[in-house]
Design a protein around this motif. Sequence first.
Motif, PDB file in Angstrom:
ATOM      1  N   LEU A 143       5.178  45.139 -22.995  1.00  0.00           N
ATOM      2  CA  LEU A 143       5.881  45.583 -22.212  1.00  0.00           C
ATOM      3  C   LEU A 143       7.388  45.748 -22.820  1.00  0.00           C
ATOM      4  O   LEU A 143       7.630  44.633 -23.341  1.00  0.00           O
ATOM      5  CB  LEU A 143       6.754  45.287 -20.651  1.00  0.00           C
ATOM      6  CG  LEU A 143       5.350  45.605 -19.491  1.00  0.00           C
ATOM      7  CD1 LEU A 143       5.667  44.654 -18.332  1.00  0.00           C
ATOM      8  CD2 LEU A 143       5.627  47.643 -19.552  1.00  0.00           C
ATOM      9  N   ASP A 144       8.389  47.126 -23.245  1.00  0.00           N
ATOM     10  CA  ASP A 144       9.339  46.986 -23.613  1.00  0.00           C
ATOM     11  C   ASP A 144      10.391  45.845 -23.046  1.00  0.00           C
ATOM     12  O   ASP A 144      10.605  46.007 -21.350  1.00  0.00           O
ATOM     13  CB  ASP A 144      10.107  48.081 -23.421  1.00  0.00           C
ATOM     14  CG  ASP A 144       9.641  49.666 -24.417  1.00  0.00           C
ATOM     15  OD1 ASP A 144       8.750  49.296 -24.936  1.00  0.00           O
ATOM     16  OD2 ASP A 144       9.411  50.863 -23.808  1.00  0.00           O
ATOM     17  N   GLY A 145      11.194  45.500 -24.196  1.00  0.00           N
ATOM     18  CA  GLY A 145      12.241  44.559 -23.426  1.00  0.00           C
ATOM     19  C   GLY A 145      11.094  43.015 -23.333  1.00  0.00           C
ATOM     20  O   GLY A 145      11.629  42.228 -22.949  1.00  0.00           O
ATOM     21  N   ARG A 146       9.841  42.997 -22.540  1.00  0.00           N
ATOM     22  CA  ARG A 146       9.711  41.269 -22.127  1.00  0.00           C
ATOM     23  C   ARG A 146       8.643  40.873 -23.401  1.00  0.00           C
ATOM     24  O   ARG A 146       8.063  41.431 -24.032  1.00  0.00           O
ATOM     25  CB  ARG A 146       8.820  41.688 -21.087  1.00  0.00           C
ATOM     26  CG  ARG A 146       8.117  40.619 -20.405  1.00  0.00           C
ATOM     27  CD  ARG A 146       6.686  40.957 -18.981  1.00  0.00           C
ATOM     28  NE  ARG A 146       6.599  39.911 -18.953  1.00  0.00           N
ATOM     29  CZ  ARG A 146       5.201  39.721 -19.381  1.00  0.00           C
ATOM     30  NH1 ARG A 146       4.969  39.849 -20.535  1.00  0.00           N
ATOM     31  NH2 ARG A 146       4.659  37.703 -18.934  1.00  0.00           N
ATOM     32  N   PRO A 147       8.581  39.906 -23.504  1.00  0.00           N
ATOM     33  CA  PRO A 147       7.798  39.310 -24.933  1.00  0.00           C
ATOM     34  C   PRO A 147       6.376  38.240 -23.919  1.00  0.00           C
ATOM     35  O   PRO A 147       6.318  38.500 -23.109  1.00  0.00           O
ATOM     36  CB  PRO A 147       9.506  37.920 -24.752  1.00  0.00           C
ATOM     37  CG  PRO A 147       9.978  36.996 -23.214  1.00  0.00           C
ATOM     38  CD  PRO A 147       9.940  38.803 -23.406  1.00  0.00           C
ATOM     39  N   GLY A 148       6.084  38.135 -25.730  1.00  0.00           N
ATOM     40  CA  GLY A 148       4.634  37.997 -24.901  1.00  0.00           C
ATOM     41  C   GLY A 148       3.827  39.778 -24.628  1.00  0.00           C
ATOM     42  O   GLY A 148       3.561  40.225 -24.282  1.00  0.00           O
ATOM     43  N   LEU A 149       2.839  38.666 -24.034  1.00  0.00           N
ATOM     44  CA  LEU A 149       1.582  40.070 -23.732  1.00  0.00           C
ATOM     45  C   LEU A 149       1.465  40.393 -22.854  1.00  0.00           C
ATOM     46  O   LEU A 149       1.252  40.063 -21.988  1.00  0.00           O
ATOM     47  CB  LEU A 149       0.074  39.398 -24.722  1.00  0.00           C
ATOM     48  CG  LEU A 149       0.084  39.656 -26.201  1.00  0.00           C
ATOM     49  CD1 LEU A 149      -1.259  39.591 -26.733  1.00  0.00           C
ATOM     50  CD2 LEU A 149       0.465  40.997 -26.791  1.00  0.00           C
ATOM     51  N   ALA A 150       2.102  41.948 -22.264  1.00  0.00           N
ATOM     52  CA  ALA A 150       1.587  42.558 -21.118  1.00  0.00           C
ATOM     53  C   ALA A 150       0.049  42.047 -20.188  1.00  0.00           C
ATOM     54  O   ALA A 150      -0.428  42.363 -19.297  1.00  0.00           O
ATOM     55  CB  ALA A 150       2.273  43.640 -20.454  1.00  0.00           C
ATOM     56  N   GLY A 151      -1.114  42.474 -21.578  1.00  0.00           N
ATOM     57  CA  GLY A 151      -1.773  42.938 -21.397  1.00  0.00           C
ATOM     58  C   GLY A 151      -3.186  43.058 -22.096  1.00  0.00           C
ATOM     59  O   GLY A 151      -2.767  43.406 -24.012  1.00  0.00           O
TER      60      GLY A 151
END
Length: 148
Positions: free
Chosen positions: A55-63
């Motif tokens: 996700l834009d602006g979020r660290p790490g993996l979302a899925g």
Amino acid sequence: MNGAALSVRDYRAGDRDALLGLWQACDLLRPWNDPDADIARCLATPGSALLVGELDGRPGLAGSVMLGSDGHRGWLYYLAVDPGLRRRGLGRALVRRAEAWLGETGVGKVMLMLRPENDQVAAFYASLGYAVEERVLMAHWLDGEAPH
């Protein structure tokens, strides 16, 4: 999707720890499945891919979603969405991207297996147009006795 845009890309080696953390958080890991071996086998097999979502602006993996094809049917594995990000359309977006990838290879049918007690996941896939097909699933463990 609510808010930030999901970008889906191919897995990179530097994603390993975040991916395994995601799979752990989603309760996808089982003692009899070595996730590192599953990742390596996927990456080494033509007709297979491991996609991750950010996700834009979020660290790490979302899925994530792992997919493969035997040339006749496509299969989905390890669909995961960070538990704190669910119900935002991320799982749907990952499945649709995996379906598109498989469709581009000429596959006309996508399959998946669920544990029978996993009603919530079954409902999710049903909302995407997946339906139960009555089949007898048989297995033979080549390295010994079944783990369950």
